[in-house]
Design an enzyme around this catalytic site. Structure first.
Site, PDB file in Angstrom:
ATOM      1  N   HIS A 233      38.297  43.189  79.854  1.00  0.00           N
ATOM      2  CA  HIS A 233      38.758  41.855  79.448  1.00  0.00           C
ATOM      3  C   HIS A 233      37.795  40.791  79.971  1.00  0.00           C
ATOM      4  O   HIS A 233      37.524  39.803  79.295  1.00  0.00           O
ATOM      5  CB  HIS A 233      40.174  41.631  79.976  1.00  0.00           C
ATOM      6  CG  HIS A 233      40.729  40.308  79.593  1.00  0.00           C
ATOM      7  ND1 HIS A 233      40.888  39.929  78.285  1.00  0.00           N
ATOM      8  CD2 HIS A 233      41.109  39.245  80.341  1.00  0.00           C
ATOM      9  CE1 HIS A 233      41.367  38.697  78.243  1.00  0.00           C
ATOM     10  NE2 HIS A 233      41.502  38.265  79.480  1.00  0.00           N
TER      11      HIS A 233
ATOM     12  N   ASP B  44      39.617  32.529  70.893  1.00  0.00           N
ATOM     13  CA  ASP B  44      39.634  31.444  71.884  1.00  0.00           C
ATOM     14  C   ASP B  44      38.226  31.246  72.444  1.00  0.00           C
ATOM     15  O   ASP B  44      37.308  32.010  72.116  1.00  0.00           O
ATOM     16  CB  ASP B  44      40.650  31.729  73.015  1.00  0.00           C
ATOM     17  CG  ASP B  44      40.391  33.056  73.719  1.00  0.00           C
ATOM     18  OD1 ASP B  44      39.253  33.560  73.641  1.00  0.00           O
ATOM     19  OD2 ASP B  44      41.320  33.575  74.358  1.00  0.00           O
TER      20      ASP B  44
ATOM     21  N   LYS C 241      42.859  27.854  71.224  1.00  0.00           N
ATOM     22  CA  LYS C 241      44.108  28.542  71.624  1.00  0.00           C
ATOM     23  C   LYS C 241      44.494  28.176  73.051  1.00  0.00           C
ATOM     24  O   LYS C 241      43.651  28.117  73.925  1.00  0.00           O
ATOM     25  CB  LYS C 241      43.924  30.063  71.517  1.00  0.00           C
ATOM     26  CG  LYS C 241      45.174  30.858  71.840  1.00  0.00           C
ATOM     27  CD  LYS C 241      44.919  32.360  71.866  1.00  0.00           C
ATOM     28  CE  LYS C 241      44.513  32.865  73.228  1.00  0.00           C
ATOM     29  NZ  LYS C 241      44.397  34.321  73.324  1.00  0.00           N
TER      30      LYS C 241
ATOM     31  N   ARG D 185      47.577  28.904  76.204  1.00  0.00           N
ATOM     32  CA  ARG D 185      48.758  29.659  76.637  1.00  0.00           C
ATOM     33  C   ARG D 185      49.589  28.746  77.510  1.00  0.00           C
ATOM     34  O   ARG D 185      49.064  27.998  78.318  1.00  0.00           O
ATOM     35  CB  ARG D 185      48.356  30.888  77.441  1.00  0.00           C
ATOM     36  CG  ARG D 185      48.002  32.048  76.558  1.00  0.00           C
ATOM     37  CD  ARG D 185      47.889  33.343  77.332  1.00  0.00           C
ATOM     38  NE  ARG D 185      47.258  34.335  76.467  1.00  0.00           N
ATOM     39  CZ  ARG D 185      47.916  35.069  75.583  1.00  0.00           C
ATOM     40  NH1 ARG D 185      49.220  34.956  75.464  1.00  0.00           N
ATOM     41  NH2 ARG D 185      47.272  35.923  74.816  1.00  0.00           N
TER      42      ARG D 185
ATOM     43  N   ASP E 148      38.716  40.464  68.802  1.00  0.00           N
ATOM     44  CA  ASP E 148      39.249  40.194  70.139  1.00  0.00           C
ATOM     45  C   ASP E 148      39.063  41.459  70.969  1.00  0.00           C
ATOM     46  O   ASP E 148      38.822  42.540  70.414  1.00  0.00           O
ATOM     47  CB  ASP E 148      40.737  39.820  70.042  1.00  0.00           C
ATOM     48  CG  ASP E 148      41.157  38.871  71.172  1.00  0.00           C
ATOM     49  OD1 ASP E 148      40.438  38.789  72.185  1.00  0.00           O
ATOM     50  OD2 ASP E 148      42.212  38.228  71.034  1.00  0.00           O
TER      51      ASP E 148
ATOM     52  N   ASP F 292      47.789  42.542  72.239  1.00  0.00           N
ATOM     53  CA  ASP F 292      48.922  43.026  73.023  1.00  0.00           C
ATOM     54  C   ASP F 292      50.209  42.807  72.215  1.00  0.00           C
ATOM     55  O   ASP F 292      50.597  43.650  71.413  1.00  0.00           O
ATOM     56  CB  ASP F 292      48.914  42.294  74.372  1.00  0.00           C
ATOM     57  CG  ASP F 292      50.032  42.740  75.285  1.00  0.00           C
ATOM     58  OD1 ASP F 292      50.735  43.709  74.935  1.00  0.00           O
ATOM     59  OD2 ASP F 292      50.220  42.132  76.352  1.00  0.00           O
ATOM     60  N   THR F 293      50.833  41.648  72.361  1.00  0.00           N
ATOM     61  CA  THR F 293      52.058  41.403  71.601  1.00  0.00           C
ATOM     62  C   THR F 293      51.755  40.924  70.179  1.00  0.00           C
ATOM     63  O   THR F 293      52.667  40.762  69.378  1.00  0.00           O
ATOM     64  CB  THR F 293      52.909  40.319  72.286  1.00  0.00           C
ATOM     65  OG1 THR F 293      52.155  39.089  72.279  1.00  0.00           O
ATOM     66  CG2 THR F 293      53.256  40.710  73.711  1.00  0.00           C
TER      67      THR F 293
ATOM     68  N   GLY G  16      50.709  37.983  69.477  1.00  0.00           N
ATOM     69  CA  GLY G  16      50.942  36.536  69.386  1.00  0.00           C
ATOM     70  C   GLY G  16      49.673  35.780  69.029  1.00  0.00           C
ATOM     71  O   GLY G  16      49.665  34.964  68.093  1.00  0.00           O
TER      72      GLY G  16
HETATM   73  C1  R5P Z   1      43.341  37.002  75.701  1.00  0.00           C
HETATM   74  O1  R5P Z   1      42.796  36.389  76.531  1.00  0.00           O
HETATM   75  C2  R5P Z   1      42.875  38.259  75.049  1.00  0.00           C
HETATM   76  O2  R5P Z   1      41.573  38.198  74.613  1.00  0.00           O
HETATM   77  C3  R5P Z   1      43.788  38.578  73.900  1.00  0.00           C
HETATM   78  O3  R5P Z   1      43.724  37.525  72.967  1.00  0.00           O
HETATM   79  C4  R5P Z   1      45.190  38.727  74.386  1.00  0.00           C
HETATM   80  O4  R5P Z   1      45.224  39.717  75.354  1.00  0.00           O
HETATM   81  C5  R5P Z   1      46.111  39.074  73.261  1.00  0.00           C
HETATM   82  O5  R5P Z   1      47.425  39.032  73.734  1.00  0.00           O
HETATM   83  P1  R5P Z   1      48.633  38.845  72.697  1.00  0.00           P
HETATM   84  O6  R5P Z   1      48.377  39.810  71.585  1.00  0.00           O
HETATM   85  O7  R5P Z   1      49.868  39.181  73.509  1.00  0.00           O
HETATM   86  O8  R5P Z   1      48.619  37.418  72.250  1.00  0.00           O
END
Ligand code: R5P
Length: 313
Positions: free
Chosen positions: A124, A164, A187, A189, A214, A218-219, A221
Site C-alpha cells: 500500500h 486519489d 477523494k 476519507r 488502485d 476493499d469495501t 467504496g
Molecule cells: C486507499 O488508500 C487505497 O488505495 C484504496 O483506495 C482503498 O484501500 C480502497 O478501500 P475501499 O474499497 O474500502 O474504499
C-alpha cells in the site's frame, strides 16, 4: 527448497507455483490456541512459507508466526515469508493521536518469529519495506495488468484514472506505458470508517473510456465513488483494476450494481466461489511469485521482475 502453504483457499495459488509442498499439520486446541507441527525435516532447508491473508486475517497471521517459530526451532537455514498481500498495511503512519502503525507492528512480529526475508507484492505504501530490518522484495502486478489493458488502450480516447492523490504516481506509470492521458479523483476519507467521498475529477474524461487503477479494493467504496463521478463527468465506458481484490463487506454488490464494465484483479487474495461474478476477471499472478521464489533460492537477482524500465517514483 521447501514451500509450505498455509490454509486451504490458497492451495490453488501454491499448486500453480509448481513446487513440492512441505507437509505440516495445524489445528486448534479446545482453548482456541493454534498448534503447528512440521511433518518432515527442514534442517538446513531454504523454506518459503506462503501465507495469503484473506479473513480470518488475524488467525492466519498467528498461524504464520507459529509456523515460522516451528521452522526456526527445527533448524531451517532460511525462512522467507511469502505474503502476496501484506495485511494491516493501510495503517502505515501516525496521522492521528493515539493510533498504532500496524504495518510496522507486523514487520516486527515477522522478524521476532524468525522470518529472514519477505516476498510480497504492491505494498500500500512502498515505505513499508523500510519497516522491515530484513531483506524484502516487492513484486508488482503492473506488467500483468498492462498486458491485459493494452488492447483496450489502443482503441483510442482512453484515460487512466487515479482514485486519489496517493495513487497518482502509480497511475502516471500506467498511463505512460499504455500511452493514454491521465485524470485524478479528489477523494477524501472522513474518520476511520470505510467511507470514501469522491468529489471532482482533475483532468478530462468526457467521451473517454476510463481505466481506474488502485492497489487494492476493499469495501469498494472508493471505486464506486470514482465510477459514479466519472459517469457524471461523461465517461463512456469504465474499467477498474487493482492488484489486491479484498472485496470485503458490500464490495461484490457494489461492483455488481455499478456502471463498471469489468473489474480486473489478481489472485494475491483468493476470491472465494461465492464472490465470483461475471463482472470480475481474475488474472493469475502466481507465475511471477514462482519465478521470484526460484531466483531467491538460486541466489539470483529478482530486480528484473519488478524494476521499472522508465522513471521511478
Ligand atoms: C486507499 O488508500 C487505497 O488505495 C484504496 O483506495 C482503498 O484501500 C480502497 O478501500 P475501499 O474499497 O474500502 O474504499
Amino acid at each position: 527448497m521447501l514451500v509450505i502453504q498455509l490454509k486451504s483457499l490458497q492451495r490453488e495459488f501454491v499448486k500453480k507455483l509448481e513446487f513440492r509442498c512441505g507437509q505440516k499439520e495445524a489445528f486448534k486446541f479446545k482453548n482456541d490456541n493454534t498448534f503447528v507441527k512440521i511433518l518432515e525435516t527442514v534442517r538446513e532447508d531454504d523454506v518459503f512459507v506462503v501465507q495469503t491473508t484473506m479473513p480470518p486475517v488475524d488467525e492466519r497471521i498467528m498461524e504464520l508466526l507459529i509456523t515460522v517459530d516451528a521452522l526456526k526451532r527445527a533448524s531451517a537455514k532460511r525462512i522467507t515469508a511469502v505474503l502476496p498481500y501484506y495485511p494491516y498495511s493501510r495503517s502505515d503512519k501516525k496521522d492521528q493521536p493515539r493510533i498504532p502503525i500496524t504495518a510496522k507492528l507486523l514487520a516486527d512480529m515477522l522478524v521476532t518469529a524468525g522470518v529472514d526475508r519477505v516476498l510480497t507484492c504492491d505494498l500500500h505504501n512502498p515505505a513499508i519495506q523500510g519497516f522491515m530490518n530484513i531483506p524484502s522484495d516487492q513484486l508488482k502486478a503492473k506488467d500483468i495488468l498492462i498486458s491485459y489493458f493494452k488492447p483496450i488502450a489502443q482503441s483510442g480516447n482512453v484515460t487512466v484514472v487515479a482514485t486519489d492523490a496517493g495513487s497518482s504516481k502509480k497511475a502516471y506509470k500506467y498511463a505512460e506505458e499504455l500511452g493514454t492521458s491521465i485524470a485524478m479523483i479528489d477523494k477524501r476519507r472522513e474518520g476511520n470508517d470505510d467511507r470514501a467521498i469522491a468529489t471532482h475529477v482533475i483532468g478530462e474524461v468526457k467521451d473517454n473510456v476510463c481505466i481506474i487503477f488502485d492497489d487494492e479494493i476493499d469495501t469498494g467504496g472508493s471505486i464506486l465513488e470514482t465510477i459514479n463521478v466519472l459517469k457524471q463527468n461523461g465517461a463512456t465506458k469504465i474499467y477498474a483494476a487493482c492488484t489486491h481484490g479484498i472485496l470485503s463487506g458490500p464490495a461484490i454488490e457494489r461492483v455488481k450494481n455499478s456502471n463498471v464494465e469489468e473489474l480486473v484483479i489478481t489472485n494475491t487474495v483468493p476470491l472465494p466461489p461465492e464472490k465470483r461474478i461475471d463482472k470480475i476477471r481474475v488474472l493469475d499472478i502466481s507465475p511471477l511469485f514462482g519465478q521470484a521464489i526460484l531466483k531467491i533460492y538460486n541466489g539470483e537477482g529478482v530486480g528484473d521482475l519488478f524494476e521499472d524500465k522508465k522513471m521511478e517514483f
